[in-house]
Write an enzyme that holds these catalytic residues in place. Sequence first.
Site, PDB file in Angstrom:
ATOM      1  N   PRO A  75      11.131   7.295  -1.392  1.00  0.00           N
ATOM      2  CA  PRO A  75      11.333   6.047  -0.640  1.00  0.00           C
ATOM      3  C   PRO A  75      10.556   4.858  -1.204  1.00  0.00           C
ATOM      4  O   PRO A  75      10.885   3.707  -0.927  1.00  0.00           O
ATOM      5  CB  PRO A  75      10.836   6.390   0.773  1.00  0.00           C
ATOM      6  CG  PRO A  75      10.007   7.608   0.643  1.00  0.00           C
ATOM      7  CD  PRO A  75      10.530   8.350  -0.554  1.00  0.00           C
TER       8      PRO A  75
ATOM      9  N   ASP B 299       0.880  -1.174   0.000  1.00  0.00           N
ATOM     10  CA  ASP B 299       0.000   0.000   0.000  1.00  0.00           C
ATOM     11  C   ASP B 299       0.911   1.216   0.000  1.00  0.00           C
ATOM     12  O   ASP B 299       1.093   1.889   1.013  1.00  0.00           O
ATOM     13  CB  ASP B 299      -0.874  -0.067   1.263  1.00  0.00           C
ATOM     14  CG  ASP B 299      -1.851   1.085   1.357  1.00  0.00           C
ATOM     15  OD1 ASP B 299      -1.917   1.906   0.437  1.00  0.00           O
ATOM     16  OD2 ASP B 299      -2.544   1.165   2.393  1.00  0.00           O
TER      17      ASP B 299
HETATM   18  N1  SAM Z   1      -3.320   4.508  -0.621  1.00  0.00           N
HETATM   19  C1  SAM Z   1      -2.353   5.467  -0.906  1.00  0.00           C
HETATM   20  C2  SAM Z   1      -2.156   5.763  -2.379  1.00  0.00           C
HETATM   21  O1  SAM Z   1      -2.215   4.886  -3.228  1.00  0.00           O
HETATM   22  O2  SAM Z   1      -1.935   6.947  -2.704  1.00  0.00           O
HETATM   23  C3  SAM Z   1      -1.079   5.186  -0.211  1.00  0.00           C
HETATM   24  C4  SAM Z   1      -1.308   5.195   1.277  1.00  0.00           C
HETATM   25  S1  SAM Z   1      -0.015   5.171   2.377  1.00  0.00           S
HETATM   26  C5  SAM Z   1      -0.223   6.757   3.128  1.00  0.00           C
HETATM   27  C6  SAM Z   1       1.523   5.122   1.563  1.00  0.00           C
HETATM   28  C7  SAM Z   1       2.668   5.091   2.563  1.00  0.00           C
HETATM   29  O3  SAM Z   1       3.792   4.392   2.032  1.00  0.00           O
HETATM   30  C8  SAM Z   1       3.216   6.469   2.970  1.00  0.00           C
HETATM   31  O4  SAM Z   1       2.789   6.761   4.266  1.00  0.00           O
HETATM   32  C9  SAM Z   1       4.741   6.324   2.859  1.00  0.00           C
HETATM   33  O5  SAM Z   1       5.421   6.919   3.937  1.00  0.00           O
HETATM   34  C10 SAM Z   1       4.908   4.811   2.818  1.00  0.00           C
HETATM   35  N2  SAM Z   1       6.155   4.350   2.207  1.00  0.00           N
HETATM   36  C11 SAM Z   1       6.770   4.827   1.106  1.00  0.00           C
HETATM   37  N3  SAM Z   1       7.909   4.144   0.870  1.00  0.00           N
HETATM   38  C12 SAM Z   1       8.015   3.193   1.847  1.00  0.00           C
HETATM   39  C13 SAM Z   1       8.962   2.189   2.150  1.00  0.00           C
HETATM   40  N4  SAM Z   1      10.049   2.002   1.400  1.00  0.00           N
HETATM   41  N5  SAM Z   1       8.737   1.385   3.237  1.00  0.00           N
HETATM   42  C14 SAM Z   1       7.632   1.568   4.006  1.00  0.00           C
HETATM   43  N6  SAM Z   1       6.714   2.522   3.765  1.00  0.00           N
HETATM   44  C15 SAM Z   1       6.889   3.317   2.701  1.00  0.00           C
END
Ligand code: SAM
Length: 271
Positions: free
Chosen positions: A162, A155
Amino acid sequence: MMNTWFSELQTRHVSLGLKIEDVLWHEQTAYQELAVLQTEAYGRMLVLDGAIQTTIVDEFVYHEMITHVPLLFHPHPRKVAVIGGGDGGAIREILKHPGIEEAHLIEIDEKVVEASRRFLPEIAEGLEDDRAHVHFTDGIAWVKEARDFDVIMVDSTDPVGPAEGLFVPEFYQSIYEALGSDGIMVAQSESPFLEPEIIQRVMAGVSKAFPVTRLYLANVPTYPSGLWSFTMGSKNTLKSPRNVSLTTRYWTPEIQRNCFDLPRFVEDLIR
Ligand code: SAM
């Protein structure tokens, strides 16, 4: 009366504008620019680096579809992980399934969880459940050490910053190894109208690691183009989905049964 608009530049040529009533929170975290805005049309909204993540009004579509579809194709999901997903909506939906013993959230940015708990409690509520375990770490490193998961959901944010490493074949291979013998994964894979090459890239990467790969769609009005895709990988041939009664607003047993029926242009895209 304020006349302020938030506009997300979805591509270089397309933007979505929403009228804003208030800025509830705004900060630069260690990873991204985070904002929680009060919108007229979609209620409270989480924005990361200018990209809409979730809104109170339409969040149920994405969160129900990224979770229930893979969970119901698994014979007995007990131990599940969500990579990214710091708003907590996927965890809330996972916990509706009676057999779930552990639901792990692997979110790189602690501030996303903090802001969601504070401003989006109806989405983040599942994180307070005893079966939910929150890990603040990079999902790429975490998955290399993980084992015996039944279902893993990616997700993520868009494939920049990142999240870039969450869209590469090596990552899907690590997920394969982190799953048990009936394992299933799913990843959000962007819009067939605006990002067809991302769908093709995710499809190709997942099918390198998994013998069975399928795509399904859902309508999320605040995501670019509104038509969103999810790519699923399975270690085994998919059988008919299990029949479980769930309280939902988008997902239905009929949607589940027919989820792999795709519009022709999407079928052509992934052929
Ligand atoms: N449903 C949403 C969309 O498609 O736009 C995405 C929701 S969620 C808020 C996405 C999350 O992924 C973010 O909070 C971000 O910090 C996290 N994220 C990005 N890269 C990541 C990584 N390498 N490991 C863990 N989390 C990560």
